[in-house]
Design a protein around this motif. Structure first.
Motif, PDB file in Angstrom:
ATOM      1  N   HIS A  14       4.239 -30.483  -7.607  1.00 40.19           N
ATOM      2  CA  HIS A  14       4.061 -29.432  -6.602  1.00 40.19           C
ATOM      3  C   HIS A  14       4.351 -28.057  -7.223  1.00 40.19           C
ATOM      4  O   HIS A  14       5.210 -27.324  -6.768  1.00 40.19           O
ATOM      5  CB  HIS A  14       4.944 -29.687  -5.373  1.00 40.19           C
ATOM      6  CG  HIS A  14       6.334 -30.098  -5.738  1.00 40.19           C
ATOM      7  ND1 HIS A  14       6.699 -31.407  -5.851  1.00 40.19           N
ATOM      8  CD2 HIS A  14       7.428 -29.378  -6.045  1.00 40.19           C
ATOM      9  CE1 HIS A  14       7.977 -31.487  -6.191  1.00 40.19           C
ATOM     10  NE2 HIS A  14       8.440 -30.260  -6.320  1.00 40.19           N
ATOM     11  N   MET A  15       3.605 -27.730  -8.251  1.00 39.51           N
ATOM     12  CA  MET A  15       3.795 -26.478  -8.985  1.00 39.51           C
ATOM     13  C   MET A  15       2.582 -25.571  -8.787  1.00 39.51           C
ATOM     14  O   MET A  15       1.499 -26.032  -8.475  1.00 39.51           O
ATOM     15  CB  MET A  15       3.963 -26.754 -10.488  1.00 39.51           C
ATOM     16  CG  MET A  15       5.084 -27.716 -10.833  1.00 39.51           C
ATOM     17  SD  MET A  15       6.727 -27.082 -10.541  1.00 39.51           S
ATOM     18  CE  MET A  15       6.835 -25.833 -11.774  1.00 39.51           C
ATOM     19  N   ARG A  16       2.771 -24.286  -9.027  1.00 39.41           N
ATOM     20  CA  ARG A  16       1.685 -23.316  -9.043  1.00 39.41           C
ATOM     21  C   ARG A  16       1.808 -22.522 -10.344  1.00 39.41           C
ATOM     22  O   ARG A  16       2.911 -22.307 -10.852  1.00 39.41           O
ATOM     23  CB  ARG A  16       1.741 -22.377  -7.835  1.00 39.41           C
ATOM     24  CG  ARG A  16       1.589 -23.068  -6.488  1.00 39.41           C
ATOM     25  CD  ARG A  16       0.268 -23.833  -6.363  1.00 39.41           C
ATOM     26  NE  ARG A  16       0.246 -24.671  -5.177  1.00 39.41           N
ATOM     27  CZ  ARG A  16       0.538 -25.968  -5.152  1.00 39.41           C
ATOM     28  NH1 ARG A  16       0.902 -26.592  -6.250  1.00 39.41           N
ATOM     29  NH2 ARG A  16       0.474 -26.651  -4.042  1.00 39.41           N
ATOM     30  N   PHE A  17       0.663 -22.094 -10.864  1.00 38.50           N
ATOM     31  CA  PHE A  17       0.618 -21.440 -12.168  1.00 38.50           C
ATOM     32  C   PHE A  17       0.148 -19.995 -12.047  1.00 38.50           C
ATOM     33  O   PHE A  17      -0.683 -19.676 -11.204  1.00 38.50           O
ATOM     34  CB  PHE A  17      -0.334 -22.211 -13.094  1.00 38.50           C
ATOM     35  CG  PHE A  17       0.179 -23.576 -13.434  1.00 38.50           C
ATOM     36  CD1 PHE A  17       0.853 -23.805 -14.619  1.00 38.50           C
ATOM     37  CD2 PHE A  17      -0.007 -24.642 -12.562  1.00 38.50           C
ATOM     38  CE1 PHE A  17       1.335 -25.062 -14.935  1.00 38.50           C
ATOM     39  CE2 PHE A  17       0.472 -25.907 -12.866  1.00 38.50           C
ATOM     40  CZ  PHE A  17       1.152 -26.117 -14.053  1.00 38.50           C
ATOM     41  N   SER A  18       0.654 -19.150 -12.917  1.00 37.05           N
ATOM     42  CA  SER A  18       0.224 -17.751 -12.956  1.00 37.05           C
ATOM     43  C   SER A  18      -0.944 -17.617 -13.935  1.00 37.05           C
ATOM     44  O   SER A  18      -1.109 -18.451 -14.847  1.00 37.05           O
ATOM     45  CB  SER A  18       1.385 -16.851 -13.360  1.00 37.05           C
ATOM     46  OG  SER A  18       1.861 -17.204 -14.624  1.00 37.05           O
ATOM     47  N   PRO A  19      -1.752 -16.574 -13.775  1.00 31.87           N
ATOM     48  CA  PRO A  19      -2.890 -16.373 -14.685  1.00 31.87           C
ATOM     49  C   PRO A  19      -2.440 -16.301 -16.148  1.00 31.87           C
ATOM     50  O   PRO A  19      -1.456 -15.660 -16.478  1.00 31.87           O
ATOM     51  CB  PRO A  19      -3.480 -15.036 -14.217  1.00 31.87           C
ATOM     52  CG  PRO A  19      -3.095 -14.946 -12.780  1.00 31.87           C
ATOM     53  CD  PRO A  19      -1.722 -15.566 -12.701  1.00 31.87           C
ATOM     54  N   LEU A  72       3.944 -39.845  -3.695  1.00 32.33           N
ATOM     55  CA  LEU A  72       3.422 -39.542  -2.351  1.00 32.33           C
ATOM     56  C   LEU A  72       3.288 -38.047  -2.074  1.00 32.33           C
ATOM     57  O   LEU A  72       3.427 -37.602  -0.939  1.00 32.33           O
ATOM     58  CB  LEU A  72       4.307 -40.193  -1.277  1.00 32.33           C
ATOM     59  CG  LEU A  72       4.453 -41.704  -1.321  1.00 32.33           C
ATOM     60  CD1 LEU A  72       5.483 -42.178  -0.305  1.00 32.33           C
ATOM     61  CD2 LEU A  72       3.124 -42.394  -1.080  1.00 32.33           C
ATOM     62  N   ASP A  73       3.024 -37.265  -3.082  1.00 29.02           N
ATOM     63  CA  ASP A  73       2.951 -35.810  -2.927  1.00 29.02           C
ATOM     64  C   ASP A  73       1.524 -35.389  -2.573  1.00 29.02           C
ATOM     65  O   ASP A  73       0.612 -35.560  -3.385  1.00 29.02           O
ATOM     66  CB  ASP A  73       3.395 -35.123  -4.213  1.00 29.02           C
ATOM     67  CG  ASP A  73       3.592 -33.626  -4.046  1.00 29.02           C
ATOM     68  OD1 ASP A  73       3.017 -33.042  -3.111  1.00 29.02           O
ATOM     69  OD2 ASP A  73       4.323 -33.051  -4.859  1.00 29.02           O
ATOM     70  N   PRO A  74       1.321 -34.824  -1.382  1.00 31.91           N
ATOM     71  CA  PRO A  74      -0.024 -34.419  -0.982  1.00 31.91           C
ATOM     72  C   PRO A  74      -0.526 -33.172  -1.716  1.00 31.91           C
ATOM     73  O   PRO A  74      -1.691 -32.803  -1.584  1.00 31.91           O
ATOM     74  CB  PRO A  74       0.121 -34.144   0.517  1.00 31.91           C
ATOM     75  CG  PRO A  74       1.549 -33.767   0.700  1.00 31.91           C
ATOM     76  CD  PRO A  74       2.311 -34.575  -0.327  1.00 31.91           C
ATOM     77  N   THR A  75       0.331 -32.521  -2.509  1.00 29.00           N
ATOM     78  CA  THR A  75      -0.081 -31.287  -3.193  1.00 29.00           C
ATOM     79  C   THR A  75      -0.439 -31.499  -4.665  1.00 29.00           C
ATOM     80  O   THR A  75      -0.678 -30.521  -5.377  1.00 29.00           O
ATOM     81  CB  THR A  75       1.010 -30.204  -3.078  1.00 29.00           C
ATOM     82  OG1 THR A  75       2.170 -30.622  -3.804  1.00 29.00           O
ATOM     83  CG2 THR A  75       1.364 -29.917  -1.632  1.00 29.00           C
ATOM     84  N   LEU A  76      -0.499 -32.736  -5.111  1.00 28.90           N
ATOM     85  CA  LEU A  76      -0.812 -33.002  -6.523  1.00 28.90           C
ATOM     86  C   LEU A  76      -2.130 -32.356  -6.955  1.00 28.90           C
ATOM     87  O   LEU A  76      -2.181 -31.698  -7.992  1.00 28.90           O
ATOM     88  CB  LEU A  76      -0.869 -34.508  -6.796  1.00 28.90           C
ATOM     89  CG  LEU A  76      -1.372 -34.892  -8.195  1.00 28.90           C
ATOM     90  CD1 LEU A  76      -0.414 -34.400  -9.265  1.00 28.90           C
ATOM     91  CD2 LEU A  76      -1.587 -36.387  -8.281  1.00 28.90           C
ATOM     92  N   THR A  77      -3.191 -32.525  -6.176  1.00 25.64           N
ATOM     93  CA  THR A  77      -4.476 -31.952  -6.591  1.00 25.64           C
ATOM     94  C   THR A  77      -4.424 -30.431  -6.620  1.00 25.64           C
ATOM     95  O   THR A  77      -5.053 -29.809  -7.470  1.00 25.64           O
ATOM     96  CB  THR A  77      -5.635 -32.438  -5.694  1.00 25.64           C
ATOM     97  OG1 THR A  77      -5.338 -32.150  -4.326  1.00 25.64           O
ATOM     98  CG2 THR A  77      -5.879 -33.925  -5.880  1.00 25.64           C
ATOM     99  N   ARG A  78      -3.655 -29.818  -5.731  1.00 28.21           N
ATOM    100  CA  ARG A  78      -3.494 -28.357  -5.774  1.00 28.21           C
ATOM    101  C   ARG A  78      -2.790 -27.924  -7.056  1.00 28.21           C
ATOM    102  O   ARG A  78      -3.091 -26.873  -7.624  1.00 28.21           O
ATOM    103  CB  ARG A  78      -2.719 -27.859  -4.560  1.00 28.21           C
ATOM    104  CG  ARG A  78      -3.603 -27.725  -3.339  1.00 28.21           C
ATOM    105  CD  ARG A  78      -2.848 -27.085  -2.214  1.00 28.21           C
ATOM    106  NE  ARG A  78      -2.386 -28.180  -1.351  1.00 28.21           N
ATOM    107  CZ  ARG A  78      -1.500 -28.066  -0.394  1.00 28.21           C
ATOM    108  NH1 ARG A  78      -0.936 -26.915  -0.143  1.00 28.21           N
ATOM    109  NH2 ARG A  78      -1.163 -29.106   0.331  1.00 28.21           N
ATOM    110  N   THR A  79      -1.850 -28.715  -7.504  1.00 31.94           N
ATOM    111  CA  THR A  79      -1.149 -28.412  -8.752  1.00 31.94           C
ATOM    112  C   THR A  79      -2.111 -28.463  -9.928  1.00 31.94           C
ATOM    113  O   THR A  79      -2.140 -27.555 -10.761  1.00 31.94           O
ATOM    114  CB  THR A  79       0.020 -29.394  -8.961  1.00 31.94           C
ATOM    115  OG1 THR A  79       0.973 -29.195  -7.912  1.00 31.94           O
ATOM    116  CG2 THR A  79       0.685 -29.199 -10.306  1.00 31.94           C
ATOM    117  N   ILE A  80      -2.905 -29.520  -9.996  1.00 30.11           N
ATOM    118  CA  ILE A  80      -3.878 -29.650 -11.092  1.00 30.11           C
ATOM    119  C   ILE A  80      -4.895 -28.509 -11.024  1.00 30.11           C
ATOM    120  O   ILE A  80      -5.203 -27.881 -12.039  1.00 30.11           O
ATOM    121  CB  ILE A  80      -4.574 -31.020 -11.041  1.00 30.11           C
ATOM    122  CG1 ILE A  80      -3.559 -32.143 -11.266  1.00 30.11           C
ATOM    123  CG2 ILE A  80      -5.698 -31.086 -12.086  1.00 30.11           C
ATOM    124  CD1 ILE A  80      -4.102 -33.540 -11.008  1.00 30.11           C
TER     125      ILE A  80
END
Length: 102
Positions: free
Chosen positions: A90-95, A11-19
């Motif tokens: 719910h992760m974010r990636f660096s360049p 139920l994580d609304p941020t999945l698409t942001r992670t991808i």
């Protein structure tokens, strides 16, 4: 070089942001494959991502196995990718994260 990203998402609304973050910040976004264990009442819209890079399994939130079983089932989606990365939805990636990882 290819990387399989295993993501169990409840139920994580941020999945698409992670991808999107993984794709946008990768040096080689075409080499990423996402193995998803989706636990939603209605699966999130993943149409913005190439179908060839998405492998998914789905469960309803009230009728899902435990997290260990879900992560195991996602791992069975692995084909011939060179690397395996398990992460949260719910992760974010660096360049350049993929080059740094390898």
């Amino acid at each position: 070089m290819s990387i399989f990203l295993s993501i169990a998402s409840f139920l994580d609304p941020t999945l698409t942001r992670t991808i999107r973050s993984a794709m946008d910040n990768a040096d080689n976004p075409e080499a990423l494959v996402f193995g998803l264990g989706l636990q939603y009442w209605e699966d999130p819209d993943l149409s913005e991502f190439p179908e060839s890079q998405i492998r998914k399994l789905s469960w309803k939130p009230d009728n899902r196995p435990g997290l260990v079983k879900i992560r195991y089932e996602i791992s069975r989606l692995l084909e011939d990718e060179d690397y395996f990365l398990e992460l949260d939805s719910h992760m974010r990636f660096s360049p350049g994260w993929d080059t740094d990882l390898v």
